[in-house]
Design a protein around this motif. Structure first.
Motif, short mmCIF file in Angstrom:
data_model
loop_
_atom_site.label_atom_id
_atom_site.label_comp_id
_atom_site.label_asym_id
_atom_site.label_seq_id
_atom_site.Cartn_x
_atom_site.Cartn_y
_atom_site.Cartn_z
N ARG A 362 0.83 -1.20 0.00
CA ARG A 362 0.00 0.00 0.00
C ARG A 362 0.87 1.26 0.00
O ARG A 362 0.65 2.20 -0.78
N ALA A 363 1.90 1.27 0.87
CA ALA A 363 2.75 2.46 0.98
C ALA A 363 3.55 2.69 -0.29
O ALA A 363 3.64 3.83 -0.79
N ILE A 364 4.15 1.64 -0.84
CA ILE A 364 4.96 1.79 -2.05
C ILE A 364 4.09 2.16 -3.25
O ILE A 364 4.49 2.99 -4.09
N THR A 365 2.91 1.60 -3.34
CA THR A 365 2.00 1.95 -4.43
C THR A 365 1.61 3.43 -4.37
O THR A 365 1.61 4.13 -5.41
N GLU A 366 1.28 3.92 -3.20
CA GLU A 366 0.95 5.35 -3.04
C GLU A 366 2.15 6.22 -3.37
O GLU A 366 2.02 7.28 -4.01
N ARG A 368 4.69 5.53 -5.40
CA ARG A 368 4.91 5.53 -6.85
C ARG A 368 3.87 6.38 -7.55
O ARG A 368 4.18 7.10 -8.51
N ALA A 369 2.63 6.34 -7.09
CA ALA A 369 1.56 7.15 -7.70
C ALA A 369 1.83 8.64 -7.53
O ALA A 369 1.42 9.46 -8.35
N ALA A 370 2.57 8.99 -6.47
CA ALA A 370 2.91 10.40 -6.23
C ALA A 370 4.17 10.82 -6.98
O ALA A 370 4.62 11.97 -6.84
N GLY A 371 4.71 9.91 -7.80
CA GLY A 371 5.89 10.25 -8.58
C GLY A 371 7.20 9.82 -7.95
O GLY A 371 8.27 10.30 -8.34
N SER A 372 7.15 8.93 -6.97
CA SER A 372 8.35 8.43 -6.26
C SER A 372 9.22 9.56 -5.74
O SER A 372 10.40 9.66 -6.05
N PRO A 373 8.64 10.45 -4.93
CA PRO A 373 9.43 11.57 -4.42
C PRO A 373 10.61 11.09 -3.57
O PRO A 373 10.51 10.09 -2.85
N ALA A 374 11.71 11.81 -3.67
CA ALA A 374 12.90 11.48 -2.88
C ALA A 374 12.67 11.84 -1.42
O ALA A 374 11.78 12.64 -1.08
N LEU A 375 13.49 11.26 -0.57
CA LEU A 375 13.30 11.45 0.86
C LEU A 375 13.42 12.91 1.28
O LEU A 375 12.78 13.35 2.23
N ASP A 376 14.23 13.70 0.56
CA ASP A 376 14.39 15.09 0.95
C ASP A 376 13.15 15.94 0.64
O ASP A 376 13.14 17.15 0.91
N GLN A 377 12.10 15.32 0.09
CA GLN A 377 10.83 16.03 -0.10
C GLN A 377 9.82 15.72 1.00
O GLN A 377 8.71 16.23 0.99
N PHE A 378 10.23 14.85 1.93
CA PHE A 378 9.35 14.49 3.04
C PHE A 378 9.58 15.43 4.23
O PHE A 378 10.64 16.04 4.35
N ARG A 379 8.55 15.51 5.07
CA ARG A 379 8.63 16.36 6.25
C ARG A 379 8.27 15.56 7.49
O ARG A 379 7.74 14.45 7.40
N ILE A 380 8.56 16.13 8.64
CA ILE A 380 8.19 15.51 9.91
C ILE A 380 7.52 16.56 10.79
O ILE A 380 8.01 17.70 10.89
N GLN A 387 3.96 12.01 16.38
CA GLN A 387 4.99 12.43 15.45
C GLN A 387 4.70 11.77 14.11
O GLN A 387 4.47 10.55 14.06
N THR A 388 4.70 12.56 13.04
CA THR A 388 4.26 12.08 11.73
C THR A 388 5.29 12.41 10.67
O THR A 388 5.76 13.55 10.58
N VAL A 389 5.67 11.40 9.88
CA VAL A 389 6.46 11.62 8.67
C VAL A 389 5.50 11.63 7.49
O VAL A 389 4.64 10.75 7.38
N TRP A 390 5.63 12.64 6.61
CA TRP A 390 4.62 12.77 5.56
C TRP A 390 5.17 13.45 4.31
O TRP A 390 6.19 14.12 4.34
N GLY A 396 -2.59 12.73 4.71
CA GLY A 396 -2.82 12.03 3.45
C GLY A 396 -2.32 10.60 3.47
O GLY A 396 -1.85 10.08 4.49
N PRO A 397 -2.40 9.94 2.31
CA PRO A 397 -2.00 8.53 2.22
C PRO A 397 -0.51 8.30 2.43
O PRO A 397 -0.10 7.22 2.84
N LEU A 398 0.30 9.31 2.11
CA LEU A 398 1.75 9.20 2.34
C LEU A 398 2.10 9.86 3.67
O LEU A 398 2.80 10.88 3.75
N SER A 399 1.57 9.30 4.77
CA SER A 399 1.87 9.80 6.10
C SER A 399 1.86 8.63 7.07
O SER A 399 1.04 7.71 6.93
#
Length: 406
Positions: A362-366, A368-380, A387-390, A396-399
């Protein structure tokens, strides 16, 4: 062999050369930190260390000490941009053996490039009070002291033996910061509030004490840990106050030893028997085993461990069969083994009451659907309650909610 002390002139030249190397790599970017690198004698902090030797059966650790290795070779090694292990199995140092031995690294002097990059990313200003978590050898503590002045630096080390060595080394180098032998996850309240907090160990979540002991507007710099083996690059958070902070991942694939309370529980040999005995079911999957390969995609591995935070990775083969990644969650008595079929389709063998691979799919599918953003585009995002990584939207689904207990 008679121990010969390094030539101070050679050490000075090697420090200048190291500063040049780190400048060219982009890790060293500002004049104050260059001055610190050129000043602080790394050889004082690591008079003895282990050099990794990969053998046919297991990794061995060769001791490098004044009694065993010539001064010139030892000094050259000291000023390479490498991490040198200084302790094995929470107690063995290079001075405890004169031959290569096996062991698990439990303390080290991190490669100078990463140390300096972290210090640059900490964005210190003159007069800042800094709390360092994980003194280790004391080299990074020395750099902080050279940059800010010892009176503005507090460092906490969980291992008293390591802390005692660091105190002696810092004193020999001419520095006298506050150094505390204690659990760094608790910070050090007597020196609060701090303008900056920097951790040289990896954590599963941001400890509440670091937040409470930082002033509003202060910065916290650390690496995030997962039990599948993917540490992030650096995470820098700005403290809002009242137990809250917002931060961003800075990218890279740097890795630190885990804070001991945040380390994955040790798996004993019984887990192998359990995996082989439990009944299994195979099914097709849209996510193959390659997402667990850090060389293929570090971000996908990090996302997988966010999706199944209590699972660990075991890689081995049975009866001369192929070597496969086994995702194991002993708390749920479940295992998932992703693999490729002869026709190269992705499949997973699962066992136990929980399908561990479903949240990964589920996580990897979401992702990839978001364009496989790199880790430096994630926030905490950190609040007193969670505490949430998103990516994109904290709801949203990528959180993913982080485990906030060790």
């Amino acid at each position: 062999m008679t121990a010969v002390e390094p030539d101070p002139g050679s050490a000075t030249a090697l420090r200048l050369h190291l500063a040049d190397v780190l400048t060219m790599s982009g890790d060293l970017r500002t004049t104050p930190w260059r001055s610190a690198v050129e000043t602080v004698p790394r050889e004082v902090f690591i008079p003895g260390f282990f050099e990794r030797v990969d053998g046919p059966r297991e990794t061995m650790w060769r001791p490098v000490t004044p009694e065993l290795v010539g001064a010139e070779e030892r000094l050259e090694l000291t000023y390479t941009d490498e991490t040198w292990v200084t302790q094995l199995n929470q107690g063995i140092t290079a001075f405890d053996t004169d031959v290569p031995i096996p062991g698990v690294p439990t303390s080290s002097s991190t490669l100078p490039g990463l140390v300096v990059r972290m210090l640059e990313e900490l964005q210190v200003e003159d007069g800042n009070r800094v709390l360092e978590i994980g003194t280790g050898t004391g080299y990074s503590t020395g750099l902080l002291s050279a940059r800010l002045g010892s009176e503005l630096v507090t460092s906490v080390e969980v291992d008293r033996r390591v802390a005692d060595h660091a105190v002696r080394s810092l004193s020999a180098a001419g520095y006298a910061p506050v150094l505390v032998a204690d659990d760094g996850l608790l910070g050090h309240q007597p020196g609060a509030p701090y303008d900056r907090v920097i951790a040289t160990c990896a954590v599963r979540h941001i400890p509440s004490a670091w937040l409470a002991q930082s002033r509003p507007g202060g910065l916290i710099l650390t690496t995030m840990l997962g039990w599948l083996g993917a540490s992030s690059g650096l995470v820098r958070l700005e403290v809002i106050g009242n137990g809250s902070a917002e931060g961003t991942f800075l990218g890279g694939t740097d890795s630190f030893m885990p804070a001991r309370p945040h380390a994955a529980p040790k798996l004993d040999d019984s887990v192998y028997s359990w995996i082989e005995e439990v009944g299994t079911t195979d099914r097709r999957t849209v996510v193959g085993p390659e997402i667990l390969d850090p060389w293929d995609g570090w971000t996908s591995l990090f996302i997988a461990q966010l999706a199944i935070p209590d699972a660990q990775l075991l890689t081995y083969g049975i009866d001369d069969g192929p070597v496969l990644d086994h995702i194991v969650d002993t708390s749920q008595q479940s295992v998932a083994i992703p693999y490729r079929t002869p026709d190269e389709s992705a499949a997973v063998r699962r066992a136990g009451p929980v399908d561990l691979w479903k949240p990964v799919e589920r996580a990897i599918t979401e992702w990839r659907a978001a364009g496989s953003p790199a880790l430096d585009q994630f926030r905490i995002s950190v609040s007193p309650d969670s505490q949430t990584v998103w990516f994109g939207d904290p709801a949203g689904p990528l959180s993913w909610k982080l485990r906030t207990s060790a």
